[in-house]
Structure formats: C-alpha cells, structure tokens
Scaffold this motif. Structure first.
Motif, PDB file in Angstrom:
ATOM      1  N   THR A 276       5.321  -9.973 -10.195  1.00 53.95           N
ATOM      2  CA  THR A 276       4.139 -10.267 -11.127  1.00 53.95           C
ATOM      3  C   THR A 276       2.876 -10.898 -10.603  1.00 53.95           C
ATOM      4  N   ARG A 277       3.074 -11.782  -9.637  1.00 59.53           N
ATOM      5  CA  ARG A 277       1.749 -12.192  -8.807  1.00 59.53           C
ATOM      6  C   ARG A 277       1.419 -11.639  -7.573  1.00 59.53           C
ATOM      7  N   ALA A 278       2.103 -10.517  -7.189  1.00 58.11           N
ATOM      8  CA  ALA A 278       1.714 -10.237  -5.974  1.00 58.11           C
ATOM      9  C   ALA A 278       0.420  -9.327  -6.026  1.00 58.11           C
ATOM     10  N   ARG A 279      -0.628  -9.411  -5.015  1.00 54.70           N
ATOM     11  CA  ARG A 279      -1.841  -8.814  -5.038  1.00 54.70           C
ATOM     12  C   ARG A 279      -1.902  -7.677  -4.202  1.00 54.70           C
ATOM     13  N   VAL A 280      -0.929  -7.617  -3.265  1.00 56.51           N
ATOM     14  CA  VAL A 280      -0.834  -6.343  -2.266  1.00 56.51           C
ATOM     15  C   VAL A 280       0.635  -5.869  -1.915  1.00 56.51           C
ATOM     16  N   VAL A 281       0.881  -4.688  -1.644  1.00 57.68           N
ATOM     17  CA  VAL A 281       2.129  -4.411  -0.744  1.00 57.68           C
ATOM     18  C   VAL A 281       1.818  -3.783   0.451  1.00 57.68           C
ATOM     19  N   GLN A 282       1.758  -4.403   1.452  1.00 64.13           N
ATOM     20  CA  GLN A 282       1.336  -4.064   2.854  1.00 64.13           C
ATOM     21  C   GLN A 282       2.595  -3.445   3.562  1.00 64.13           C
ATOM     22  N   SER A 283       2.494  -2.023   3.792  1.00 62.49           N
ATOM     23  CA  SER A 283       3.375  -1.316   4.293  1.00 62.49           C
ATOM     24  C   SER A 283       3.344  -1.497   5.888  1.00 62.49           C
ATOM     25  N   LEU A 284       4.462  -1.574   6.768  1.00 58.84           N
ATOM     26  CA  LEU A 284       4.340  -1.641   8.060  1.00 58.84           C
ATOM     27  C   LEU A 284       4.477  -0.501   8.767  1.00 58.84           C
TER      28      LEU A 284
ATOM     29  N   LEU B 124       6.602 -12.084   0.649  1.00 58.50           N
ATOM     30  CA  LEU B 124       8.142 -11.626   1.214  1.00 58.50           C
ATOM     31  C   LEU B 124       8.268 -10.575   1.848  1.00 58.50           C
ATOM     32  N   PHE B 125       8.993 -10.942   2.943  1.00 58.99           N
ATOM     33  CA  PHE B 125       9.172  -9.954   4.135  1.00 58.99           C
ATOM     34  C   PHE B 125      10.441  -8.897   3.544  1.00 58.99           C
ATOM     35  N   ALA B 126       9.761  -7.769   2.853  1.00 59.99           N
ATOM     36  CA  ALA B 126      10.488  -6.909   2.119  1.00 59.99           C
ATOM     37  C   ALA B 126      10.935  -5.828   3.278  1.00 59.99           C
ATOM     38  N   ALA B 127      11.712  -6.091   4.162  1.00 62.19           N
ATOM     39  CA  ALA B 127      12.050  -5.113   5.343  1.00 62.19           C
ATOM     40  C   ALA B 127      13.468  -5.438   5.614  1.00 62.19           C
ATOM     41  N   PRO B 128      14.027  -4.574   6.321  1.00 67.29           N
ATOM     42  CA  PRO B 128      15.449  -4.649   6.689  1.00 67.29           C
ATOM     43  C   PRO B 128      15.654  -5.953   7.564  1.00 67.29           C
TER      44      PRO B 128
ATOM     45  N   LEU C 229       5.810   0.683  -8.922  1.00 64.33           N
ATOM     46  CA  LEU C 229       4.857   0.148  -8.113  1.00 64.33           C
ATOM     47  C   LEU C 229       3.478   0.275  -8.646  1.00 64.33           C
ATOM     48  N   THR C 230       2.754  -0.923  -9.282  1.00 64.78           N
ATOM     49  CA  THR C 230       1.735  -0.949  -9.767  1.00 64.78           C
ATOM     50  C   THR C 230       0.594  -1.741  -9.183  1.00 64.78           C
ATOM     51  N   GLN C 231       1.242  -2.609  -7.877  1.00 59.68           N
ATOM     52  CA  GLN C 231       0.285  -3.537  -6.993  1.00 59.68           C
ATOM     53  C   GLN C 231      -0.147  -2.487  -6.098  1.00 59.68           C
ATOM     54  N   PRO C 232      -1.355  -2.890  -5.580  1.00 62.85           N
ATOM     55  CA  PRO C 232      -2.219  -1.993  -4.567  1.00 62.85           C
ATOM     56  C   PRO C 232      -1.237  -1.975  -3.422  1.00 62.85           C
ATOM     57  N   LEU C 233      -1.193  -0.508  -2.740  1.00 56.15           N
ATOM     58  CA  LEU C 233      -0.140  -0.457  -1.651  1.00 56.15           C
ATOM     59  C   LEU C 233      -1.181  -0.049  -0.358  1.00 56.15           C
ATOM     60  N   CYS C 234      -1.215  -0.628   0.503  1.00 56.01           N
ATOM     61  CA  CYS C 234      -1.709  -0.244   1.887  1.00 56.01           C
ATOM     62  C   CYS C 234      -0.962   0.035   2.791  1.00 56.01           C
ATOM     63  N   ARG C 235      -1.517   1.278   3.638  1.00 58.33           N
ATOM     64  CA  ARG C 235      -0.569   1.590   4.705  1.00 58.33           C
ATOM     65  C   ARG C 235      -0.799   1.023   5.933  1.00 58.33           C
ATOM     66  N   MET C 236      -0.040   1.195   7.104  1.00 58.55           N
ATOM     67  CA  MET C 236      -0.385   0.436   8.472  1.00 58.55           C
ATOM     68  C   MET C 236      -1.338   1.384   9.229  1.00 58.55           C
ATOM     69  N   VAL C 237      -2.569   0.876   9.621  1.00 59.22           N
ATOM     70  CA  VAL C 237      -3.348   1.792  10.226  1.00 59.22           C
ATOM     71  C   VAL C 237      -3.373   0.680  11.616  1.00 59.22           C
ATOM     72  N   ASP C 238      -3.119   0.915  12.594  1.00 58.35           N
ATOM     73  CA  ASP C 238      -3.364  -0.028  13.597  1.00 58.35           C
ATOM     74  C   ASP C 238      -3.776   0.515  15.078  1.00 58.35           C
ATOM     75  N   PRO C 239      -4.203  -0.142  16.016  1.00 57.26           N
ATOM     76  CA  PRO C 239      -4.669   0.548  17.144  1.00 57.26           C
ATOM     77  C   PRO C 239      -3.501   1.037  17.991  1.00 57.26           C
TER      78      PRO C 239
ATOM     79  N   ALA D 195       8.725  -2.635   4.608  1.00 63.09           N
ATOM     80  CA  ALA D 195       9.228  -1.344   5.339  1.00 63.09           C
ATOM     81  C   ALA D 195      10.383  -0.843   4.868  1.00 63.09           C
ATOM     82  N   PRO D 196      10.360   0.857   5.097  1.00 66.88           N
ATOM     83  CA  PRO D 196      11.468   1.214   4.559  1.00 66.88           C
ATOM     84  C   PRO D 196      13.025   1.086   4.955  1.00 66.88           C
ATOM     85  N   GLY D 197      13.751   0.768   4.023  1.00 70.27           N
ATOM     86  CA  GLY D 197      15.112   0.535   4.365  1.00 70.27           C
ATOM     87  C   GLY D 197      15.426  -0.656   3.595  1.00 70.27           C
ATOM     88  N   TYR D 198      14.289  -1.021   2.896  1.00 65.23           N
ATOM     89  CA  TYR D 198      14.530  -2.356   1.686  1.00 65.23           C
ATOM     90  C   TYR D 198      14.582  -1.885   0.406  1.00 65.23           C
ATOM     91  N   PRO D 199      15.493  -2.274  -0.262  1.00 67.33           N
ATOM     92  CA  PRO D 199      16.628  -3.135  -0.030  1.00 67.33           C
ATOM     93  C   PRO D 199      17.645  -2.478   0.756  1.00 67.33           C
TER      94      PRO D 199
END
Ligand code: NAP
Length: 306
Positions: free
Chosen positions: A59-67, A4-8, A80-90, A43-47
């Motif tokens: 219930t099936r989600a294995r990760v929430v990846q933040s942008l 799911l693209f849970a972003a604005p 939020l009980t699913q693992p949350l990962c934040r964005m780290v990128d070059p 991404a913030p702003g959703y919903p």
C-alpha cells in the motif's frame, strides 16, 4: 526508504551491492511486511513458487522498478496499481547494438559461406553495406540504438514503429506500412515488445513479403513470430537464416526443431542482459524521483502494454 528486492534469490549477490552503492539511502530488503516498503525492484521469476505476485498489500509503494526492459509478464497483472517503470539503461542498449550488429554482419558478409574445407570459393562478392537493406521493427530505446549503429556502418536502414515517429538518419514507416518495411528487409531485426498487437506479427503472409534469402534476427520476443510459418519459410528456401534469441517457451525445449534446423541459430536470451553497473544508477534515480514525487523515468503505459 525501504525497498523490496522482488527478484529471484540467486540475483541478490549480483544486484544488491550495485543497487546499495547507487542508492546508499535505501534499505534494500529480501523480505518483510508488504506495507513497510516504499518501492519494489522487480525481476521476472518472483515469487519463486510460480505464484502471481499480488501487489495489493504494497500500500505504501510509490513505484515498481523493473530490472528488465520487457515487462509483458507483469504489465497485465490486475493487482498492479502502482506506477511501473521498465529498465532503460546504456549498458542494455550497447549490449543489444553489439548483438544485432554482430549477427547482421555475419549475414551481410556471408560468413557461413566459407567452410574451411580446401575449396576456394571466390565467386560471390557481398555488396557494400550501402547496397544492403536492413529493416528494424520497433524504434524504441533499443531499435533506435541499433539503427544508429547500422546507419553509421552505411546500411540502408528502414525503421518501423506503431507511430512512425521520426528518427534522425532513418526513414521510419508507421504501422500501416509494414508490408513496405518487410519488402525492404534483406536483413530484418526485430526489437518489438510482446503485446496483444505484436503477437504473431510475422506470420506466413508477412514472412512471404521478405525478399528471397532474407535473414531474420529476433531479439524482441518469441511471440512475434509464428514458429511453424518461420520453419516453413526457412525449409522452403524463401528465407536464408533466422537468428533467434527469444522464444515462446524459455528455455527452448531440447527437442524443439529450432535446435536442429541448419538455417536457425539459437542463442539463449543473451542478446542484452541488464548489467548491474549500468542499470543500478537508473533504478536509483527513479527511486529518488518516486520519493520526491517527481515524474518517473521510463514509465510503462499499462493500457498500451509497453
Ligand atoms: P520501447 O522503447 O518500449 O520501444 C518499443 C518499440 O516498439 C516502439 O518503437 C514502439 O512504437 C514499437 N511498437 C510497439 N508495439 C507496436 C506495434 N503494435 N506496431 C508497431 N510498433 C510497435 O522498447 P525497447 O527498450 O526498445 O525494447 C524493445 C523490446 O526488446 C523489449 O520490450 C523486450 O521485449 C526486448 N528486449 C530483449 C532483450 C534480449 O536480451 N533479447 C533485452 C532487452 C529487451 P512507438 O515508438 O510508436 O511507440
């Protein structure tokens, strides 16, 4: 893999092509039954109706990846009980390096001291970088990248972090040594996350520890600074200038005193944007790890808050 693209909605056109190119095996969806998704890209702003996202039905989600790198808006969500990962990128790190170095050099060289008004002001020669103390608050992914670039230019860099974990080429002071870190900061770069411990960290007593004329660059979060105390320290002449990219309320209200204070430069939370071309491969790698049950990258410690 259904994600799911849970972003604005306005971010779909920018992100969907890069995400699907980086992860062709993924079916990226704008909506659908929550229990049909294997992961969320958030991404913030959703919903967009301003409601708090309820993670319970995913219930099936294995990760929430933040942008976003900063996760303060989601980390305290009790559902939020699913693992949350934040964005780290070059790209994020490079953007932050360019922002902080640009403004640090402006302060270091006194670039504002030369209005083009016919006056020959050659009385003040700035020190070389080796004569300038810069302190970086927060020695995480971004603080380390900014520190390395400052060191490469020759600045005397002090880092400060909760743990004081060593970083090559920089003296890193631990939490209790904040007063020392501030006393060394002719230029103070703040790259701390918003947590209960960092809120109002830069209050009146701590701002008073900065050397006279010090310049603050805050690209971490607006909550780190007591705004009234900052304005007082600037107006009294104790501090030289504040370059602020982040605020308690964003967008910064048009009647906020920061806009008209000559010792404040406001930038609109643009220090380091997450760019799809560099961030999508990181998100894709984490989605694959989640599906394979492998350790995730950049997982957020929900109790620590970052
Ligand atoms: P990070 O890797 O999680 O690093 C956070 C750093 O802050 C760590 O060094 C951590 O110490 C330190 N810290 C946290 N709480 C502390 C406390 N109470 N006292 C002292 N140090 C503390 O985060 P990052 O990727 O570098 O990002 C930092 C922040 O930048 C984000 O959270 C976000 O708010 C902000 N940001 C802003 C923009 C923008 O455009 N303006 C863009 C991206 C990110 P330890 O090392 O000891 O854990």
């Amino acid at each position: 893999m259904r994600v799911l693209f849970a972003a604005p909605a306005r971010q779909w056109d920018e992100w969907a092509p890069a995400l699907t190119a980086a992860c062709p095996e993924m079916e990226l969806c704008r909506d659908g039954a929550p229990d049909s998704f294997d992961a969320l890209i958030y991404a913030p702003g959703y919903p967009e109706d301003g409601a708090t996202l309820d993670f319970t039905p995913f219930t099936r989600a294995r990760v929430v990846q933040s942008l976003w790198a900063g996760v303060e808006r989601i980390v305290t969500n009790p559902t939020l009980t699913q693992p949350l990962c934040r964005m780290v990128d070059p790209g994020l790190a490079q953007g932050m390096v360019e922002y902080c170095l640009g403004w640090a050099m402006r302060a270091h060289l006194g670039m504002d001291n030369y209005p083009q008004d016919g006056v020959w002001r050659n009385g003040v020669v700035p020190p070389l970088a080796s004569g300038r103390g810069v302190t970086v608050l927060g020695m995480g992914e971004l603080g380390r990248a900014v520190s390395a670039a400052l060191v490469a230019l020759g600045f005397r860099v002090t880092g400060w972090s909760q743990s004081g974990r060593p970083v090559d080429g920089v003296e890193v002071l631990p939490g209790r040594a904040l007063p020392d870190a501030l006393r060394r900061a002719e230029i103070l770069v703040s790259l701390l996350p918003d947590t209960p411990e960092t809120r109002n960290l830069l209050d009146a007593p701590r701002l008073s520890l900065l050397p006279k004329g010090a310049v603050i660059i805050n690209a971490g979060r607006g909550t780190l600074i007591d705004e009234d105390a900052l304005l007082h320290a600037l107006d009294s002449g104790h501090l030289g200038h504040a370059i602020l990219d982040v605020f308690r309320q964003e967008p910064l209200p048009a009647d906020h005193p920061f806009w008209v204070n000559p010792r404040v430069t406001v930038t609109p939370h643009i220090a380091a944007d997450t760019r799809p071309e560099t961030a999508a491969p990181v998100a894709a790698e984490n989605l694959r790890r989640a599906m394979r049950g492998e350790p995730l990258l950049h997982r957020v410690d929900l109790t620590r808050g970052y």
